[in-house]
Design a protein around this motif. Structure first.
Motif, PDB file in Angstrom:
ATOM      1  N   ALA A 161       3.273  10.216  -9.529  1.00  0.00           N
ATOM      2  CA  ALA A 161       2.616  10.399 -10.824  1.00  0.00           C
ATOM      3  C   ALA A 161       1.993  11.783 -10.950  1.00  0.00           C
ATOM      4  O   ALA A 161       1.759  12.262 -12.067  1.00  0.00           O
ATOM      5  CB  ALA A 161       1.554   9.326 -11.034  1.00  0.00           C
ATOM      6  N   GLN A 162       1.741  12.454  -9.824  1.00  0.00           N
ATOM      7  CA  GLN A 162       1.149  13.791  -9.853  1.00  0.00           C
ATOM      8  C   GLN A 162       2.189  14.885 -10.121  1.00  0.00           C
ATOM      9  O   GLN A 162       1.837  16.024 -10.388  1.00  0.00           O
ATOM     10  CB  GLN A 162       0.441  14.089  -8.523  1.00  0.00           C
ATOM     11  CG  GLN A 162      -0.656  13.110  -8.186  1.00  0.00           C
ATOM     12  CD  GLN A 162      -1.739  13.068  -9.246  1.00  0.00           C
ATOM     13  OE1 GLN A 162      -2.219  14.101  -9.683  1.00  0.00           O
ATOM     14  NE2 GLN A 162      -2.086  11.868  -9.691  1.00  0.00           N
ATOM     15  N   ILE A 163       3.450  14.520 -10.043  1.00  0.00           N
ATOM     16  CA  ILE A 163       4.543  15.480 -10.245  1.00  0.00           C
ATOM     17  C   ILE A 163       4.814  15.586 -11.740  1.00  0.00           C
ATOM     18  O   ILE A 163       4.731  14.593 -12.466  1.00  0.00           O
ATOM     19  CB  ILE A 163       5.797  14.992  -9.487  1.00  0.00           C
ATOM     20  CG1 ILE A 163       5.499  14.972  -7.993  1.00  0.00           C
ATOM     21  CG2 ILE A 163       7.009  15.852  -9.793  1.00  0.00           C
ATOM     22  CD1 ILE A 163       6.568  14.331  -7.154  1.00  0.00           C
ATOM     23  N   PRO A 164       5.149  16.777 -12.224  1.00  0.00           N
ATOM     24  CA  PRO A 164       5.484  16.916 -13.648  1.00  0.00           C
ATOM     25  C   PRO A 164       6.562  15.905 -14.067  1.00  0.00           C
ATOM     26  O   PRO A 164       7.505  15.629 -13.314  1.00  0.00           O
ATOM     27  CB  PRO A 164       5.994  18.356 -13.764  1.00  0.00           C
ATOM     28  CG  PRO A 164       5.331  19.073 -12.627  1.00  0.00           C
ATOM     29  CD  PRO A 164       5.241  18.059 -11.523  1.00  0.00           C
ATOM     30  N   HIS A 191       0.827  -1.210   0.000  1.00  0.00           N
ATOM     31  CA  HIS A 191       0.000   0.000   0.000  1.00  0.00           C
ATOM     32  C   HIS A 191       0.860   1.259   0.000  1.00  0.00           C
ATOM     33  O   HIS A 191       0.536   2.232  -0.686  1.00  0.00           O
ATOM     34  CB  HIS A 191      -0.960   0.011   1.190  1.00  0.00           C
ATOM     35  CG  HIS A 191      -2.038  -1.016   1.107  1.00  0.00           C
ATOM     36  ND1 HIS A 191      -2.956  -1.077   0.076  1.00  0.00           N
ATOM     37  CD2 HIS A 191      -2.350  -2.042   1.933  1.00  0.00           C
ATOM     38  CE1 HIS A 191      -3.781  -2.089   0.269  1.00  0.00           C
ATOM     39  NE2 HIS A 191      -3.432  -2.696   1.388  1.00  0.00           N
ATOM     40  N   LEU A 192       1.939   1.243   0.760  1.00  0.00           N
ATOM     41  CA  LEU A 192       2.827   2.405   0.784  1.00  0.00           C
ATOM     42  C   LEU A 192       3.495   2.617  -0.569  1.00  0.00           C
ATOM     43  O   LEU A 192       3.637   3.751  -1.033  1.00  0.00           O
ATOM     44  CB  LEU A 192       3.883   2.247   1.880  1.00  0.00           C
ATOM     45  CG  LEU A 192       3.377   2.398   3.306  1.00  0.00           C
ATOM     46  CD1 LEU A 192       4.467   2.012   4.293  1.00  0.00           C
ATOM     47  CD2 LEU A 192       2.900   3.814   3.562  1.00  0.00           C
ATOM     48  N   THR A 193       3.897   1.528  -1.209  1.00  0.00           N
ATOM     49  CA  THR A 193       4.496   1.630  -2.538  1.00  0.00           C
ATOM     50  C   THR A 193       3.491   2.191  -3.538  1.00  0.00           C
ATOM     51  O   THR A 193       3.819   3.085  -4.330  1.00  0.00           O
ATOM     52  CB  THR A 193       5.003   0.253  -3.009  1.00  0.00           C
ATOM     53  OG1 THR A 193       6.010  -0.191  -2.100  1.00  0.00           O
ATOM     54  CG2 THR A 193       5.576   0.309  -4.415  1.00  0.00           C
ATOM     55  N   GLU A 194       2.259   1.683  -3.493  1.00  0.00           N
ATOM     56  CA  GLU A 194       1.220   2.180  -4.404  1.00  0.00           C
ATOM     57  C   GLU A 194       0.933   3.656  -4.158  1.00  0.00           C
ATOM     58  O   GLU A 194       0.779   4.434  -5.105  1.00  0.00           O
ATOM     59  CB  GLU A 194      -0.054   1.360  -4.243  1.00  0.00           C
ATOM     60  CG  GLU A 194       0.073  -0.059  -4.752  1.00  0.00           C
ATOM     61  CD  GLU A 194      -1.100  -0.945  -4.339  1.00  0.00           C
ATOM     62  OE1 GLU A 194      -2.069  -0.442  -3.720  1.00  0.00           O
ATOM     63  OE2 GLU A 194      -1.044  -2.145  -4.635  1.00  0.00           O
ATOM     64  N   ALA A 195       0.875   4.057  -2.899  1.00  0.00           N
ATOM     65  CA  ALA A 195       0.606   5.461  -2.574  1.00  0.00           C
ATOM     66  C   ALA A 195       1.756   6.355  -3.039  1.00  0.00           C
ATOM     67  O   ALA A 195       1.526   7.449  -3.574  1.00  0.00           O
ATOM     68  CB  ALA A 195       0.383   5.620  -1.079  1.00  0.00           C
ATOM     69  N   THR A 196       2.971   5.881  -2.851  1.00  0.00           N
ATOM     70  CA  THR A 196       4.135   6.659  -3.300  1.00  0.00           C
ATOM     71  C   THR A 196       4.124   6.805  -4.809  1.00  0.00           C
ATOM     72  O   THR A 196       4.331   7.910  -5.337  1.00  0.00           O
ATOM     73  CB  THR A 196       5.440   5.980  -2.848  1.00  0.00           C
ATOM     74  OG1 THR A 196       5.437   5.887  -1.424  1.00  0.00           O
ATOM     75  CG2 THR A 196       6.654   6.750  -3.307  1.00  0.00           C
TER      76      THR A 196
END
Length: 73
Positions: free
Chosen positions: A57-60, A47-52
């Motif tokens: 992915a939200q960063i340019p 879960h931590l890996t997926e959240a990271t």
């Protein structure tokens, strides 16, 4: 792999002392609790890996490699 002392193995999994009620549990129950803890830690890691990954992915796109390097991914 069978542990010689399941309570000691569980203590190592918890990384601390255990409540007396846990230390008094049957050997099989202690082994089940240790297995459940290992499984929970694996799920937590996933879960931590997926959240990271979702956060990165939200960063340019041009900054992603720098951010990944900074966070050790």
């Amino acid at each position: 792999m069978a542990e010689a002392d399941p309570v000691a193995a569980l203590r190592a999994e918890f990384r601390s002392e255990l409540p007396s009620a846990v230390e008094d549990m049957a050997e099989r129950d202690v082994r089940d609790l240790a297995a459940a803890l290992r499984a929970a830690r694996k799920r937590q890691g996933r879960h931590l890996t997926e959240a990271t990954d979702a956060s990165v992915a939200q960063i340019p796109a041009l900054l992603r490699p720098l951010v990944r390097r900074a966070i050790g991914r």
